[in-house]
Design an enzyme around this catalytic site. Structure first.
Site, PDB file in Angstrom:
ATOM      1  CG  ASP A  32      -2.032   0.992   1.150  1.00 20.54           C
ATOM      2  OD1 ASP A  32      -1.750   2.201   0.976  1.00 20.54           O
ATOM      3  OD2 ASP A  32      -3.203   0.591   1.267  1.00 20.54           O
ATOM      4  CB  ILE A  33       0.916   4.118  -2.336  1.00 25.14           C
ATOM      5  CG1 ILE A  33       2.036   4.926  -2.915  1.00 25.14           C
ATOM      6  CG2 ILE A  33      -0.348   4.925  -2.146  1.00 25.14           C
ATOM      7  CD1 ILE A  33       1.769   5.374  -4.358  1.00 25.14           C
ATOM      8  CG  ASN A  92     -12.485  -0.508   4.077  1.00 21.34           C
ATOM      9  OD1 ASN A  92     -12.799  -0.958   5.175  1.00 21.34           O
ATOM     10  ND2 ASN A  92     -11.389   0.207   3.893  1.00 21.34           N
ATOM     11  CD  GLN A  99     -14.762  -0.666  -2.344  1.00 22.37           C
ATOM     12  OE1 GLN A  99     -15.949  -0.843  -2.035  1.00 22.37           O
ATOM     13  NE2 GLN A  99     -14.133  -1.381  -3.262  1.00 22.37           N
ATOM     14  CG  HIS A 105      -8.681  -3.247  -1.892  1.00 21.44           C
ATOM     15  ND1 HIS A 105      -9.631  -2.536  -2.589  1.00 21.44           N
ATOM     16  CD2 HIS A 105      -8.407  -2.511  -0.795  1.00 21.44           C
ATOM     17  CE1 HIS A 105      -9.899  -1.419  -1.946  1.00 21.44           C
ATOM     18  NE2 HIS A 105      -9.185  -1.378  -0.847  1.00 21.44           N
ATOM     19  CG  HIS A 107      -6.634  -2.502   3.587  1.00 21.68           C
ATOM     20  ND1 HIS A 107      -5.912  -1.372   3.271  1.00 21.68           N
ATOM     21  CD2 HIS A 107      -7.862  -2.311   3.037  1.00 21.68           C
ATOM     22  CE1 HIS A 107      -6.672  -0.539   2.570  1.00 21.68           C
ATOM     23  NE2 HIS A 107      -7.863  -1.087   2.413  1.00 21.68           N
TER      24      HIS A 107
HETATM   25  P1  AMP Z   1      -9.701   1.414   0.506  1.00 23.81           P
HETATM   26  O1  AMP Z   1      -9.847   2.710   1.278  1.00 23.81           O
HETATM   27  O2  AMP Z   1     -10.056   0.217   1.321  1.00 23.81           O
HETATM   28  O3  AMP Z   1     -10.404   1.461  -0.823  1.00 23.81           O
HETATM   29  O4  AMP Z   1      -8.151   1.273   0.251  1.00 23.81           O
HETATM   30  C1  AMP Z   1      -7.493   1.729  -0.880  1.00 23.81           C
HETATM   31  C2  AMP Z   1      -6.018   1.683  -0.566  1.00 23.81           C
HETATM   32  O5  AMP Z   1      -5.314   1.771  -1.780  1.00 23.81           O
HETATM   33  C3  AMP Z   1      -5.528   2.852   0.326  1.00 23.81           C
HETATM   34  O6  AMP Z   1      -4.961   2.315   1.521  1.00 23.81           O
HETATM   35  C4  AMP Z   1      -4.486   3.543  -0.535  1.00 23.81           C
HETATM   36  O7  AMP Z   1      -3.370   3.980   0.179  1.00 23.81           O
HETATM   37  C5  AMP Z   1      -4.108   2.433  -1.538  1.00 23.81           C
HETATM   38  N1  AMP Z   1      -3.612   2.927  -2.812  1.00 23.81           N
HETATM   39  C6  AMP Z   1      -4.173   3.860  -3.615  1.00 23.81           C
HETATM   40  N2  AMP Z   1      -3.443   4.017  -4.733  1.00 23.81           N
HETATM   41  C7  AMP Z   1      -2.413   3.148  -4.642  1.00 23.81           C
HETATM   42  C8  AMP Z   1      -1.292   2.833  -5.477  1.00 23.81           C
HETATM   43  N3  AMP Z   1      -1.096   3.441  -6.664  1.00 23.81           N
HETATM   44  N4  AMP Z   1      -0.407   1.900  -5.057  1.00 23.81           N
HETATM   45  C9  AMP Z   1      -0.590   1.281  -3.863  1.00 23.81           C
HETATM   46  N5  AMP Z   1      -1.606   1.534  -3.035  1.00 23.81           N
HETATM   47  C10 AMP Z   1      -2.507   2.445  -3.403  1.00 23.81           C
END
Ligand code: AMP
Ligand code: ZN
Length: 146
Positions: A32-33, A92, A99, A105, A107
């Protein structure tokens, strides 16, 4: 959303960069970024699917087995590498649930004692009858859909 507009589809295809940590036939895992802690990993199906509701229609039933096995491997590796005593696995569904990327996905998040990440509140039912009623309503809903 079409899969060509989906961030995680692009990551799976390799048209957007990611730091892959693991993959299986149907799943892709990457860092995760914006991690809650170092090592915070995302696990996604390679085939686009919006959320848990969508997954019930589109995905192969055997995917569940692969997801569980892969989450176990990722959790064990994160524990070994970060030394974390605990792991959260969170998924989520819908913006109301937090989400932000609409490709299913999970976490996988290393956790440490008193690390300041808030838990959800622990509320109470207004009465035992209200709790009984909720359980019965849910049982009825579940027998209706199966
Ligand atoms: P959610 O809030 O459950 O939809 O989680 C989305 C997750 O994706 C968040 O924790 C972000 O930090 C992660 N995210 C968004 N863009 C990227 C990316 N390009 N590379 C890795 N993680 C990402
Ligand atoms: Zn997607």
């Amino acid at each position: 959303m079409s899969t060509t507009d989906c961030l995680f589809c692009k990551i799976v295809e390799g048209t957007l960069p990611s730091l892959k940590v693991y993959e299986t036939e149907h799943l892709y895992a990457f860092l995760d970024i914006k991690p809650a802690h170092r090592g915070h990993t995302l696990l996604v199906p390679k085939t686009h699917c919006r959320d848990i509701f969508d997954a019930a229609h589109g995905q192969d039933a055997r995917l569940g087995e692969e997801v569980l096995r892969t989450m176990q491997r990722l959790a064990a590796a994160l524990k070994e590498v970060t030394g974390c005593p605990g792991i959260n696995i969170i998924q989520n569904n819908g913006s109301a649930a937090g989400q932000t990327v609409f490709h299913l996905h999970w976490h996988i998040i290393p956790r440490f004692e008193n690390d300041g990440i808030p838990a959800w509140p622990q509320k109470k039912y207004e009465s035992q009858a209200a709790m009984n009623d909720m359980a019965e309503t849910l049982r009825n809903a579940l027998s209706c859909t199966n």
